[in-house]
Scaffold this motif. Structure first.
Motif, mmCIF file in Angstrom:
data_model
loop_
_atom_site.group_PDB
_atom_site.id
_atom_site.type_symbol
_atom_site.label_atom_id
_atom_site.label_comp_id
_atom_site.label_asym_id
_atom_site.label_seq_id
_atom_site.Cartn_x
_atom_site.Cartn_y
_atom_site.Cartn_z
ATOM 1 N N TYR A 57 0.883 -1.172 0.000
ATOM 2 C CA TYR A 57 0.000 0.000 0.000
ATOM 3 C C TYR A 57 0.913 1.212 0.000
ATOM 4 N N ALA A 113 -1.274 -5.251 8.370
ATOM 5 C CA ALA A 113 -1.675 -3.998 9.018
ATOM 6 C C ALA A 113 -0.457 -3.226 9.508
ATOM 7 N N LEU A 114 -0.320 -2.000 8.994
ATOM 8 C CA LEU A 114 0.891 -1.206 9.277
ATOM 9 C C LEU A 114 0.540 0.214 9.674
ATOM 10 N N ARG A 115 1.449 0.824 10.387
ATOM 11 C CA ARG A 115 1.268 2.237 10.676
ATOM 12 C C ARG A 115 1.532 3.074 9.426
ATOM 13 N N GLY A 116 2.620 2.723 8.706
ATOM 14 C CA GLY A 116 3.069 3.544 7.579
ATOM 15 C C GLY A 116 4.010 4.628 8.075
ATOM 16 N N ILE A 122 10.911 7.866 7.051
ATOM 17 C CA ILE A 122 10.956 7.290 8.393
ATOM 18 C C ILE A 122 11.780 8.152 9.359
ATOM 19 N N ALA A 155 7.568 -6.686 12.194
ATOM 20 C CA ALA A 155 8.536 -6.815 13.293
ATOM 21 C C ALA A 155 9.915 -6.427 12.748
ATOM 22 N N GLN A 162 12.444 4.212 15.159
ATOM 23 C CA GLN A 162 11.847 5.214 16.057
ATOM 24 C C GLN A 162 11.597 4.675 17.458
ATOM 25 N N VAL A 185 5.685 -10.362 10.426
ATOM 26 C CA VAL A 185 6.622 -10.570 9.311
ATOM 27 C C VAL A 185 7.713 -9.539 9.493
HETATM 28 P P1 FAD Z 1 3.900 0.487 14.647
HETATM 29 O O1 FAD Z 1 3.990 -0.928 15.055
HETATM 30 O O2 FAD Z 1 2.651 1.217 14.925
HETATM 31 O O3 FAD Z 1 5.082 1.224 15.396
HETATM 32 C C1 FAD Z 1 6.122 1.936 14.774
HETATM 33 C C2 FAD Z 1 6.937 2.682 15.826
HETATM 34 O O4 FAD Z 1 6.139 3.546 16.588
HETATM 35 C C3 FAD Z 1 7.632 1.768 16.805
HETATM 36 O O5 FAD Z 1 8.851 2.360 17.068
HETATM 37 C C4 FAD Z 1 6.778 1.829 18.021
HETATM 38 O O6 FAD Z 1 7.535 1.560 19.177
HETATM 39 C C5 FAD Z 1 6.264 3.246 17.968
HETATM 40 N N1 FAD Z 1 4.946 3.332 18.600
HETATM 41 C C6 FAD Z 1 3.819 2.701 18.207
HETATM 42 N N2 FAD Z 1 2.804 3.006 19.052
HETATM 43 C C7 FAD Z 1 3.316 3.865 19.968
HETATM 44 C C8 FAD Z 1 2.763 4.552 21.058
HETATM 45 N N3 FAD Z 1 1.491 4.415 21.430
HETATM 46 N N4 FAD Z 1 3.582 5.382 21.767
HETATM 47 C C9 FAD Z 1 4.863 5.534 21.429
HETATM 48 N N5 FAD Z 1 5.447 4.893 20.380
HETATM 49 C C10 FAD Z 1 4.682 4.090 19.655
HETATM 50 N N6 FAD Z 1 4.787 0.756 4.645
HETATM 51 C C11 FAD Z 1 3.873 1.224 3.757
HETATM 52 O O7 FAD Z 1 3.687 2.441 3.641
HETATM 53 N N7 FAD Z 1 3.165 0.367 2.946
HETATM 54 C C12 FAD Z 1 3.312 -0.983 3.007
HETATM 55 O O8 FAD Z 1 2.644 -1.723 2.282
HETATM 56 C C13 FAD Z 1 4.256 -1.513 3.947
HETATM 57 N N8 FAD Z 1 4.433 -2.858 4.081
HETATM 58 C C14 FAD Z 1 5.303 -3.343 5.040
HETATM 59 C C15 FAD Z 1 5.415 -4.732 5.209
HETATM 60 C C16 FAD Z 1 6.290 -5.260 6.166
HETATM 61 C C17 FAD Z 1 6.376 -6.764 6.336
HETATM 62 C C18 FAD Z 1 7.073 -4.381 6.970
HETATM 63 C C19 FAD Z 1 8.048 -4.933 7.963
HETATM 64 C C20 FAD Z 1 6.968 -3.004 6.804
HETATM 65 C C21 FAD Z 1 6.079 -2.465 5.859
HETATM 66 N N9 FAD Z 1 5.901 -1.079 5.700
HETATM 67 C C22 FAD Z 1 4.981 -0.595 4.773
HETATM 68 C C23 FAD Z 1 6.724 -0.127 6.479
HETATM 69 C C24 FAD Z 1 6.041 0.355 7.777
HETATM 70 O O9 FAD Z 1 4.902 1.134 7.470
HETATM 71 C C25 FAD Z 1 7.093 1.154 8.539
HETATM 72 O O10 FAD Z 1 8.113 0.319 8.980
HETATM 73 C C26 FAD Z 1 6.581 2.045 9.676
HETATM 74 O O11 FAD Z 1 7.661 2.908 10.076
HETATM 75 C C27 FAD Z 1 6.152 1.328 10.943
HETATM 76 O O12 FAD Z 1 5.054 0.591 10.748
HETATM 77 P P2 FAD Z 1 4.556 -0.418 11.936
HETATM 78 O O13 FAD Z 1 3.320 -1.021 11.430
HETATM 79 O O14 FAD Z 1 5.658 -1.300 12.350
HETATM 80 O O15 FAD Z 1 4.250 0.651 13.073
#
Ligand code: FAD
Length: 302
Positions: A57, A113-116, A122, A155, A162, A185
């Motif tokens: 995405y 499901a990702l934050r993005g 980043i 993961a 961050q 993943v």
């Molecule tokens: P989260 O798990 O929400 O967390 C990210 C960071 O924020 C962590 O450091 C966490 O400790 C911190 N955090 C979260 N919640 C809190 C809170 N409440 N308070 C303080 N800190 C907090 N990106 C895209 O745009 N599109 C894609 O399709 C895509 N696919 C991906 C597929 C895989 C398998 C992987 C590994 C990554 C992918 N990404 C994608 C990248 C991803 O969006 C980034 O790595 C993003 O920086 C973090 O997403 P996350 O879901 O890990 O975030």
């Protein structure tokens, strides 16, 4: 890492049925030429019967329509389960929920499901949309309220850039799994020890869900180094040395890439790992070769 070696799958002899589960990640193509390559690669990898094929995405939902179209078409044309990636960036909960309902209506039951990341990358702090999901854990909880999805989350073998420390990163991973994700993943990484340490940390924190290694074959060292820098993955010096001076020698580059990826995957197999997620970048050759090393042949059933 503690491994039960008694019944673990081993490197497979030709023709044996694989004991492994593989998934393949693609991105939604932008042009007709890219779309042709997408389908060519799907055509070569689908007969391996992966657990799922996922489609990314774009940042800020920029590929929303294309991701949905590709996911629907992969499923319709190959019969293989397709997973749609989804992020929370720049959208309200209602907007994200509408996308999810679109997937649901199209029969897509797997979501990554990702934050993005913020549009600037980043390196910049993430600010959630005021009416949006706050992070990936919040998104997973939202998905669970909408339907019975198979949810994968991210993961980080080298810690999310961050995260202030490992404890915070593992807590965050646990929150995502506790909210209802099925598996994690990993981000691309090149040093298996980082992955093994992540598993140890996760298990010590009580995480029991599978954490599937994300394997990035190096089609182009220059391109992958750029991606790695943008997502906070490191390129070890030994890896850089292996590709040094091969910019103008594609044949040797491809052979080294194949050897590097094989070494990484087979070391994981030797340590009892049975599930793999391959970042294909819409190319099939290196991934096909790796799947073959795991015992996959076209039409061999996983
Ligand atoms: P989260 O798990 O929400 O967390 C990210 C960071 O924020 C962590 O450091 C966490 O400790 C911190 N955090 C979260 N919640 C809190 C809170 N409440 N308070 C303080 N800190 C907090 N990106 C895209 O745009 N599109 C894609 O399709 C895509 N696919 C991906 C597929 C895989 C398998 C992987 C590994 C990554 C992918 N990404 C994608 C990248 C991803 O969006 C980034 O790595 C993003 O920086 C973090 O997403 P996350 O879901 O890990 O975030």
């Amino acid at each position: 890492m503690t491994i039960d070696t008694a019944n673990r799958p081993s490197r497979k002899a030709a023709g044996e049925r694989p004991d492994f589960l593989v998934s393949f990640e693609f991105f939604p193509p932008k042009t007709d030429a890219m779309e042709e390559r997408f389908w060519e690669s799907i055509g070569k990898l689908a007969p391996l019967h992966p657990r799922f094929v996922s489609v990314t995405y774009g940042a800020g939902g920029s590929t929303r329509e294309r991701t949905l179209r590709m996911v629907k078409e992969v499923k319709a044309q190959t019969g293989i389960d397709a997973a749609a990636h989804l992020t929370c960036v720049g959208a309200t909960r209602d907007e994200v929920d509408a996308v999810v309902r679109g997937y649901q209506a199209a029969g897509v039951s797997r979501i990554v499901a990702l934050r993005g990341d913020p549009a600037e990358g980043i390196g910049q702090p993430f600010t959630p949309h005021p009416q949006g999901y706050q992070n990936a854990a919040d998104l997973v909880a939202g998905l669970r309220r909408i339907g019975d999805f198979d949810i994968s989350v991210a993961a980080y073998p080298e810690k999310h850039p961050q995260s202030p420390n490992w404890a915070a990163d593992i807590d965050n991973l646990k929150r995502k799994l506790d909210a209802g994700a099925t598996r994690a993943v990993t981000q691309m990484y090149f040093n298996n020890d980082d992955y093994f340490r992540l598993i140890d940390r996760a298990r010590a924190a009580g995480i029991t869900a599978p954490i599937v290694p994300g394997i990035q074959p190096i089609h182009s060292f220059k391109q992958i180094s750029g991606f790695a820098a943008r997502c906070g993955a490191s390129i070890p010096a030994w890896l850089e040395e292996r590709f040094m001076g091969l910019e103008e020698d594609p044949e040797t580059h491809a052979l080294v890439a194949s050897a590097v990826a094989a070494e990484q995957v087979l070391e994981l197999v030797d340590n009892g790992i049975t599930e793999f997620h391959f970042y294909t970048l819409n190319r099939s050759n290196l991934v096909l070769a790796l799947a073959r090393l795991l015992g996959y042949r076209p039409d061999s059933r996983a």
